[in-house]
Design an enzyme around this catalytic site. Sequence first.
Site, PDB file in Angstrom:
ATOM      1  CG  LEU A   1      -2.565  -1.065   1.229  1.00 46.71           C
ATOM      2  CD1 LEU A   1      -3.131  -1.176   2.671  1.00 46.71           C
ATOM      3  CD2 LEU A   1      -2.688  -1.395  -0.201  1.00 46.71           C
TER       4      LEU A   1
ATOM      5  CG  ASN B   1       7.469  -3.320   0.594  1.00 46.35           C
ATOM      6  OD1 ASN B   1       6.655  -3.377   1.044  1.00 46.35           O
ATOM      7  ND2 ASN B   1       8.037  -3.778  -0.678  1.00 46.35           N
TER       8      ASN B   1
ATOM      9  CG  ASP C   1       7.654  -9.682  -0.075  1.00 47.85           C
ATOM     10  OD1 ASP C   1       8.241 -10.233  -0.738  1.00 47.85           O
ATOM     11  OD2 ASP C   1       6.970  -8.422  -0.635  1.00 47.85           O
TER      12      ASP C   1
ATOM     13  CG  ASP D   1       4.087  -9.334  -5.270  1.00 50.66           C
ATOM     14  OD1 ASP D   1       4.384  -8.421  -3.970  1.00 50.66           O
ATOM     15  OD2 ASP D   1       5.291  -9.734  -5.336  1.00 50.66           O
TER      16      ASP D   1
END
Length: 425
Positions: free
Chosen positions: A59, A90, A150, A303
């Site tokens: 997001l 992240n 990730d 993803d």
Amino acid sequence: MSAYLITNVSVVGGPPTDLLIRDGVVAEVADDLSAPDATVVDGTGLVALPGLVDLHTHLREPGREDAETVESGSRAAALGGYTAVCAMANTSPVADTAGVVEQVWRLGREAGLVDVQPIGAVTVGLAGERLAELGAMADSAARVRIFSDDGHCVADPKLMRRALEYVKAFDGIIAQHAEEPRLTEGAQMHEGEVSTRLGLIGWPAVAEEAIIARDVLLAEHVGSRLHVCHVSTAGSVEVLRQAKARGVRVTAEVTPHHLLLTDERAETYDPVFKVNPPLRTAADIAALRAALADGVIDIIATDHAPHAVEDKECEWAYARPGMLGLETALSIALDVLGPEWDLIAERMSRTPARIAGLTGHGVDPAPGVPANLTVVDPAARRTIEPAELASRSRNTPYARMTLPGRIVATFLRGEPTVLDGKAVK
């Protein structure tokens, strides 16, 4: 609260019936219902599913609001039929403290379009050097239960072991981006025939498979929960199959794009097809589809990775990897699996909700359950126009492709976030 009566709708592929939503729950599921105070939605030819749940969404907020915000990403999710998403860590600053994960969680609540469950970072700053505040994030208002770096692999086996041991205390999960970084330095796409022909440095399948093999052994040794992000190779499927046969507590996801698109897309040098892990071969796709059907791969996760124009519309080597996914995931699932509604509900709602511990989500519409559901028109076909997407970014690999299925309505605790295919707010 509002009341809605969906008439003549198929519930998860069953025979047509009526479905009454009242006071945030499914009040009745029966034939020939009457509710004079309810807004009627004609469900003829439509299918009602438990609201979709995405275990892997980027997001971008805080820090890269030019690419996406919690609100814009939530709207994209609702339009894709989702009622809950798990937001990756992240961001900038990284979601590695209780303060940042609570900020993301509150922004999700304020948007009110889907339930946004933050995923916390495993290591401080995603640097892979020391553990982040896992316990503090777990005890925060956001109640984080999944942790992932990730975009970066937790490459240090000792650190990975410590993380698995730490989260075991509260039945948490470490979600690994499986990539041995020493095998992918400078990599631009899948290592194979196409990369050789194009002269691009390849990302070998073994770089993924080696980390998965290591981590299932660590999870087995510790007795903790491991989740493998965006599985992309046939070899990874076999590692997972063997681990599950031994009873290792491992789950795995596959993305829509890894179920449909091959590395041959790189021949155009269009950076929209640059993703991490990269698009693989037709043989890998066949193995991933079979593993999804038989349960070796547990879920489909998007993803969803929005990027600003300057980060994507540039030379291939400099483009950031990632694709949009929330608004097209169900269509790709229909294209790949066909109208296997129970399987779609299992892989895109029930199981991801169970993995993430999202109470009230992933439950088939039935009397007394929270009205978190989506209504789909399986006969519709739509052409994907990037400018019409709700995301702030436009990096969809499906631009101008015609895909099956259309989300007609999405309900979050009985309130519509989408009606007649349009966002309510």
